[in-house]
Design a protein around this motif. Structure first.
Motif: not given
Length: 440
Positions: A360-368, A389-397
């Motif tokens: 299985p390959p790696a995936s990234t979600v970042r800066n959302v 899957a790595t999920i980083t830097d999710i911001r809600v304002s």
């Protein structure tokens, strides 16, 4: 008509698109010189809704191309046709009251080697096909009608007979395919009842789609639901503006797509999806305001703003366990939710995946980022990935929401931040939600 008035009023709210349509290069045969016009009725086309006009309309296109280019014009009337193939220098005007109505005979759409669902295979051509047509203009206020009902029924009948039936097992034509082109503008067209996807943009750059509508049934009963009726599929393309459009479809409203499978990053036919701006749009029914996937590798630098969802998920990210994916730099700003569903639907997409014997390959979600979102919705939704899957830097304002179910199905997300988020009158921190999703 009331619906369209709302649409075009919405389209006038902003002109800050991230890149300027005015900066797009002008093609001399369409903007700075008198354009030769080729009326399809002068080539034998009959707008009586029953005559098959494929040859007549194609002859107008061929004559226009052979004569140095110009505008092929579809006047008021209902012109039934199979697949048409635009050529370099040929533009298309679908006038008010004009309907280019797709044939219901699948054999009127020839099989070609075409890009579909992240790969190439022999499949049916679209109603309108344009390949390598730089500076293409498709304009007017007329309608492309895919006559989709018989194709939908065929799919659902086959699915009822065999529950393992996949999308491509039942041939259905797209309404429009534009590929391998630069400087494309599509404006004012009403896309209606597509047999499959509505507008497929593959390997194009500097594309503007504005003031168009995309409508196909999106109800729970299979006998009146348009399967795979995506509004716009932006596939392996860059510098795309979608502005002032209306969506009510049976699948994703706007989908950002690429390749798929464990070797997807080596697919030279699928460059990254980059610099996409979506603004002043209304989504009434469908899978999401904007979706990355289900076939996608690199999607980055996406801006969605000044738009309204009346039910579809705000942000949908499909994470395939068999595909190395990178979704990054996604901004949603000034979003209104009217009786909406979920804010997030970020989760694994395991339908039909195939590791082809690979790890299985790696995936990234970042800066959302989601900024200035307000209105009424059902729930925050879900925010988690698969085991690689790595999920980083999710911001809600600056969010002010009324949620019927204020929970969040949260997995292992690093850097989840919220600021000035008010739900049901109470301020909250998204990171306080219990991480309750088992990663597999």
């Amino acid at each position: 008509m009331k619906q369209l008035i709302v649409l075009f009023t919405c389209a006038a709210l902003t002109t800050d698109y991230g890149f300027s349509p005015a900066a797009l290069p002008l093609h001399p045969t369409t903007e700075t010189q008198k354009v030769k016009r080729y009326l399809i009725t002068n080539y034998g086309a009959v707008g009586d809704s029953t005559t098959l006009n494929t040859r007549a309309i194609q002859s107008a296109i061929d004559k226009c191309a052979a004569s140095g280019g110009g505008m092929v014009v579809i006047p008021k009337g209902i012109f039934r046709s199979g697949s048409l193939f635009l050529k370099k220098g040929v533009n298309l005007e679908i006038q008010e009251g004009a309907v280019l109505k797709g044939s219901t005979d699948i054999n009127d759409y020839p099989k070609i080697n075409t890009r579909i669902e992240g790969h190439f295979e022999m499949w049916r051509a679209a109603l309108i096909n344009a390949d390598g047509t730089d500076h293409l203009r498709i304009t007017g206020t007329g309608t492309l009608d895919g006559s989709g009902a018989p194709f939908w029924k065929r799919f659902w009948d086959e699915r009822a007979r065999d529950g393992k039936t996949k999308n491509l097992d039942v041939e259905r034509p797209r309404l429009m395919l534009v590929q391998n082109a630069k400087d494309v503008q599509i404006s004012g067209i009403h896309f209606l009842n597509a047999g499959f996807w509505n507008l497929h943009i593959y390997k194009c750059s500097k594309v503007v789609v504005k003031n168009c509508s995309f409508i196909a049934p999106a109800v729970s009963k299979p006998d009146n639901h348009a399967p795979s009726s995506d509004g716009i599929d932006v596939d392996s393309s860059q510098d795309v503006l979608i502005a002032g459009c209306f969506f009510s479809v049976g699948d994703d409203c706007i989908a950002l797509k690429g390749s798929k499978g464990p070797f997807a990053l080596k697919d030279l036919s699928s460059p990254p999806v980059e610099r996409i701006t979506i603004t002043d749009c209304i989504v009434e029914k469908g899978g999401g305001l904007v979706t990355c996937g289900s076939e996608a590798t690199i999607v980055r630098d996406v801006v969605v703003k000044n738009s309204i969802t009346r039910g579809p998920t705000v942000l949908r990210l499909k994470l395939r366990p068999d595909t190395p994916q990178q979704y990054e730099n996604i901004l949603l700003e000034n979003i209104t939710v009217e009786n909406g569903g979920a804010i997030f639907k970020v989760s694994p997409w395991s339908q039909y995946f195939d590791l082809m014997g690979q790890e299985p390959p790696a995936s990234t979600v970042r800066n959302v980022q989601i900024k200035n979102i307000h209105g009424n919705a059902q729930t925050w939704g879900e925010l988690f990935g698969h085991a690689r899957a790595t999920i980083t830097d999710i911001r809600v304002s600056d969010a002010k929401l009324q949620l019927a179910e204020p929970g969040l199905k949260l997995g292992n997300v690093e850097g989840l931040r919220s600021e000035n988020v008010i739900v049901n009158g109470q301020q909250l921190q998204l990171a306080a939600f219990k991480q309750n999703v088992a990663i597999k």
